[in-house]
Enzyme design. Structure first.
Site, PDB file in Angstrom:
ATOM      1  CB  THR A 209      31.410  36.457  32.122  1.00  0.00           C
ATOM      2  OG1 THR A 209      31.960  37.753  32.213  1.00  0.00           O
ATOM      3  CG2 THR A 209      30.763  36.255  30.768  1.00  0.00           C
ATOM      4  NE  ARG A 237      36.901  46.017  29.843  1.00  0.00           N
ATOM      5  CZ  ARG A 237      36.476  44.776  30.017  1.00  0.00           C
ATOM      6  NH1 ARG A 237      35.232  44.528  30.338  1.00  0.00           N
ATOM      7  NH2 ARG A 237      37.308  43.767  29.874  1.00  0.00           N
ATOM      8  CG  ASP A 240      35.870  38.542  26.288  1.00  0.00           C
ATOM      9  OD1 ASP A 240      35.674  39.224  27.315  1.00  0.00           O
ATOM     10  OD2 ASP A 240      35.835  37.304  26.290  1.00  0.00           O
ATOM     11  CB  THR A 260      34.311  33.582  31.291  1.00  0.00           C
ATOM     12  OG1 THR A 260      34.519  34.352  32.480  1.00  0.00           O
ATOM     13  CG2 THR A 260      34.728  32.141  31.554  1.00  0.00           C
ATOM     14  N   GLY A 261      36.818  35.703  31.004  1.00  0.00           N
ATOM     15  CA  GLY A 261      38.178  35.991  31.455  1.00  0.00           C
ATOM     16  C   GLY A 261      38.515  37.447  31.221  1.00  0.00           C
ATOM     17  N   GLY A 263      38.955  40.287  29.427  1.00  0.00           N
ATOM     18  CA  GLY A 263      38.444  40.565  28.094  1.00  0.00           C
ATOM     19  C   GLY A 263      39.432  41.147  27.099  1.00  0.00           C
TER      20      GLY A 263
HETATM   21  N1  ASP Z   1      35.275  38.701  29.834  1.00  0.00           N
HETATM   22  C1  ASP Z   1      34.574  39.627  30.649  1.00  0.00           C
HETATM   23  C2  ASP Z   1      35.036  41.013  30.327  1.00  0.00           C
HETATM   24  O1  ASP Z   1      36.207  41.210  30.118  1.00  0.00           O
HETATM   25  C3  ASP Z   1      34.767  39.408  32.099  1.00  0.00           C
HETATM   26  C4  ASP Z   1      34.573  37.979  32.538  1.00  0.00           C
HETATM   27  O2  ASP Z   1      34.523  37.074  31.758  1.00  0.00           O
HETATM   28  O3  ASP Z   1      34.427  37.792  33.726  1.00  0.00           O
HETATM   29  O4  ASP Z   1      34.234  41.907  30.319  1.00  0.00           O
END
Ligand code: ASP
Length: 344
Positions: A209, A237, A240, A260-261, A263
């Site tokens: 992200t 789906r 976040d 980022t992470g 979600g």
């Molecule tokens: N947060 C993003 C999601 O869950 C994915 C990411 O940050 O890489 O869609």
């Protein structure tokens, strides 16, 4: 006129009051600053080639410079965030715009959100398939619609009506992400316990992200986030990234945050707003608040990822509980920093 002590003193005081140097000391110059991320995850030196690393560092530097130059020339934090994110959405290296990850149906569904810290206005889009720059669509939702969040076909139509650049869905596809989807599906079908290496690979398919936070010369904060979500995602789906308060938040009273992470955990922890709330209600610094939310709150639920943030004084945070996060920032004085690994 006779010069006595009081007339000399009066003259002196008038001189001090009118001199330009006294104006300077009275008017505090507003700091500017910008911080970006390009996703957090199991980013390890041993899995990186020098060429790949250089490519990431180069796009991160290019993107953050675009935003910084806008701020330096008196532009708004909103414009800086939007134009900076465009660079990363255009780069196939990141999981946003071109180069986004694929869904289980081998399509691409993009999410993005933006928040203006001065007005607390916000906009978001989710599950779009044809908008070249999803972050711009999120800003249009904020500025030109009575809503905060649009999704799916309607959001694509809205962006089209707004005159944003529309592309064929194929534009976003890259071979790398097609291969990733295949590998994830294979692992899913095997139904055997995945090895540590496969586990790492699978986890990494979630990340990439992009996000940006900025403070402009008017003291206004802004935050934006853009993503393709998670590889092999099903049932439309939503993570976040397009959720205000979870993936993105900005408030001039406190800070601007982009996350980022994983979600699902970031939504449950209301990450971006929680950092702002800890600053507002507990008087914590941006670094203290980010550390608590990422290392204690998200981690205790089992989630991983990171955030970038900037407060209304220009102090920054780049916090993660993963081995790496692509990130960069430029301070008020113009110093550029680009980092990938946690221990840098
Ligand atoms: N947060 C993003 C999601 O869950 C994915 C990411 O940050 O890489 O869609």
């Amino acid at each position: 006129m006779q010069l006595n002590y009081s007339s000399i003193r009066l003259f002196f005081l008038l001189f001090i009051a009118c001199s330009p140097s006294s104006e300077k000391t009275d008017t505090k110059t507003q700091s500017i600053g910008i911080v970006i991320h390009g996703g957090a995850g199991t980013i390890l030196r041993k899995n990186m080639t020098p060429e790949k690393e250089a490519a990431y560092r180069s796009v991160l530097a290019q993107a953050v410079k675009v935003g910084y130059n806008i701020l330096k020339n008196g532009g708004s934090s909103q414009e800086a965030v939007e134009k900076t994110i465009h660079i990363m959405e255009d780069s196939p290296l990141f999981n946003a715009g071109k180069g986004a990850v694929l869904t289980a149906e081998e399509t691409i569904e993009l999410d993005a959100s933006f928040m203006n810290g001065a007005t607390l206005d916000a906009g978001a889009i989710s599950g779009v398939k044809t908008i070249k720059h999803p972050i711009s669509a999120a800003i249009k939702v904020m500025s030109n619609s009575p809503h905060v969040m649009l999704s799916g076909k309607g959001a694509d139509e809205f962006a089209h009506e707004q005159g944003l650049e529309i592309v064929e869905p194929e534009y976003f596809f890259t071979e790398r992400r097609i291969n990733s989807l295949r590998k994830v599906k294979e692992a899913e079908q095997k139904e055997i316990q995945t090895s540590a290496l496969e586990e790492t690979f699978l986890r990494n398919q979630r990340y990439g992200t992009v996000g940006c936070v900025a403070l402009d010369s008017e003291g206004n904060l802004a935050a934006g986030t853009s993503t393709g979500g998670m590889t092999n995602k099903k049932w439309n789906r939503i993570g976040d990234a397009p959720i205000i308060g979870a993936g993105t938040y900005a408030n001039n009273a406190t800070c601007a945050i982009s996350a980022t992470g994983w979600g699902e955990f970031f939504i449950r922890s209301v990450v971006a707003y929680d950092i702002s709330a800890l600053m507002e209600y507990k008087g914590l610094t941006i670094q203290e608040a980010s550390r608590i939310v990422i290392h204690e709150k998200v981690a205790s639920l089992g989630g991983d990822g990171g955030v970038v943030g900037i407060d209304n004084q220009g102090n920054i945070a780049m916090e993660m509980n993963t081995p790496g996060m692509y990130r960069a920032h430029i301070d008020n004085d113009g110093t550029l920093t680009v980092k990938i690994y946690k221990d840098e």
